[in-house]
Design an enzyme around this catalytic site. Structure first.
Site: not given
Ligand code: F6P
Length: 499
Positions: A177, A389
């Protein structure tokens, strides 16, 4: 928890991600409850999972509960969602080394080109390997002959390798992602060979953009021997020793229709009206981000200050609303960033505020979906300027909510979405304060007709390449050979372009 479907011949989807798509809450009496996730990913995957008795494996997001208590809480959600949630409980040490450490203090900053933020602690790598092995063992407990395992994101790059060691032969897909960095940055990783070697155990690897895929291919060619690439287009074949790995670009998106429906509700209209009532006679510029140094919030605030200085006629005519959702506060750097944002907001407001006008409205909290949609509906301009990003779904949500198609998106060149949006958005370099200030000025003065033309293009692109297109194209590439045995969402099939 052994699975009752073991031995079944149906193709079933097993989703694996660091977090389960739920939020667990503990009340004051110590009772746990669970709330389903509402993100685009779970919405898009839910029908595929539900129809085929699918399964989602992940960490429940807390180290405070495990065992039968946790399974009982999650079982309630299974009944309601129609697919099974299987938890991977983590100890606080595992969370420390694997999640906060390797994932978020090494891979996250490195893959966002911010090497100076990395803490290359060898104990993080041991923790990462250990937890990836733990995930694999739990996956194996559930795996039946025809299942397709789709692993998500940078927390779990080693899972396929671990599954191979446990005897799993095929049907392993992975989607990253976040961005994949260029060669000279990736080479800084002490475990660069191990990570690439691990990734090449997947049968399909998906990236957000062609840029990420190109970076990955270049790293593989440089670090690994005996690699060749065949084909071109959305998915190519990488031959590595006796393995054949498919590598593709699949830009993630949102549920366009769902967001249009939400934005069209009376509740959102009422809240939008209220926001405008509180901020009369100004154009609103909006920023919405998770608290993170990759989002370029400080740079954006400086650019806004530059706009007020360079174009004084904007003073008292615009308000910049910046919402920041708390995130990862246990990791050094995030708390400091919060303090620095607050200091800078205070400084700029101190510099410009006049009676009846405060230039920056700062909200430090997560907005619920209705409130978020109301802000999208109220703002004329969105400032989405991350330093880097993977994709940035705020940009896509904002365009989708622009029902009258008269809003303007100012977007960082370094967001994954820039490739898709280059003809509709005003693209900026987030480090270039004056350039962003000029884009703000241009957006505020853009004639309605130009705004419309641009926003039309942006919305058409999100409508077509929506989250269902994304799920379908990945699964199509992953399991094309057994496609007739899999419930692809047909409505979106004609739009799928496969390489
Ligand atoms: O963008 C990557 C990501 O891991 C998303 O999948 C997730 O919503 C966001 O960052 C927040 O991440 P975390 O699980 O570390 O709170």
């Amino acid at each position: 928890m052994p699975d009752s479907r073991k031995g079944s011949t149906d193709t079933r989807l097993i989703i694996v991600s660091n977090r389960l798509p739920v939020v667990l809450n503990k009340d004051k009496d110590g009772q746990w409850s669970v709330v389903s996730g509402t993100g685009g990913l779970v919405t898009a995957l839910a029908p595929v999972l539900r129809d085929r008795g699918g399964l989602w494996i992940g960490w429940p997001g807390t180290v405070e509960t495990s065992g039968p208590e946790l399974e009982a809480v999650l079982a309630g959600n299974t009944l309601h969602s129609g697919f099974t949630l299987s938890p991977v409980p983590l100890t606080s040490e595992e969370r420390e080394k694997y999640y906060f450490g390797f994932a978020n203090e090494i891979i996250w900053p490195l893959f966002h080109d911010l090497v100076s933020q990395c803490k290359f602690d060898p104990s993080y790598w041991s923790g990462y390997k250990k937890v990836n092995r733990k995930f694999s063992r739990i996956i194996l407990q559930h795996l039946a002959g025809n299942d397709y395992v789709w692993v998500h994101d940078y927390h779990l790059m080693n899972v396929a390798q671990e599954l191979r060691l446990l005897g799993v032969k095929d049907n392993l897909g992975f989607f990253l992602h976040i961005p994949f960095p260029p060669l000279d940055i990736f080479m800084k990783l002490p475990w660069r060979f191990q990570i690439l070697r691990a990734l090449l155990n997947y049968d399909l690897i998906g990236f957000q953009t062609l840029r990420d895929r190109r970076n990955f291919m270049q790293c593989v060619r440089t670090v690994m021997k005996d690699v060749s690439v065949q084909g071109k287009g959305q998915v190519v074949n990488l031959r590595f020793g006796d393995r054949n790995v498919r590598v593709g670009a699949f830009p993630i998106s949102i549920d366009f229709r769902d967001f249009v429906n939400l934005s069209s509700t009376q509740e959102v209209a009422d809240q939008a009206w209220y926001i405008h009532e509180q901020l009369p006679d100004v154009q609103i510029i909006l920023g919405v981000d998770r608290l993170d140094y990759t989002k370029g919030i400080l740079e954006r605030l400086e650019a806004f200050r530059t706009a007020l200085l360079r174009y004084p006629e904007l003073q008292e005519k615009v308000v910049f609303v910046q919402a920041v959702a708390p995130s990862r506060l246990q990791i050094p750097g995030y708390q400091e960033l919060k303090i620095e944002i607050e200091r800078l907001v205070g400084e700029i407001n101190g510099q410009f505020t006049r009676s009846g006008w405060v230039p920056i409205h700062y909200l430090y909290r997560s907005l619920d979906r209705t409130e978020l949609a109301a802000y999208y509906r109220t703002a004329e301009i969105a400032l989405v300027t991350p330093l880097k990003d993977g994709m940035n779904l705020i940009a896509k949500e904002f365009c989708t909510s622009s029902l009258e198609e008269t809003c303007v998106l100012i977007l960082s060149e370094f967001a994954g979405a820039a490739g898709q949006f280059q003809r509709g958005a005003l693209l900026v370099n987030p480090h270039d304060r004056e350039g962003v200030a000029d884009a703000i000025h241009k957006a505020l003065n853009m004639p309605k007709e130009e705004r419309r033309q641009r926003m039309k293009k942006l919305r058409a692109s999100v409508r077509k390449y929506n989250i269902y297109w994304w799920v379908n194209s990945f699964l199509h590439a992953g399991i094309a050979k057994r496609l007739d045995n899999f419930p692809i969402i047909e409505e979106y099939l004609p739009q799928m372009k496969m390489g």
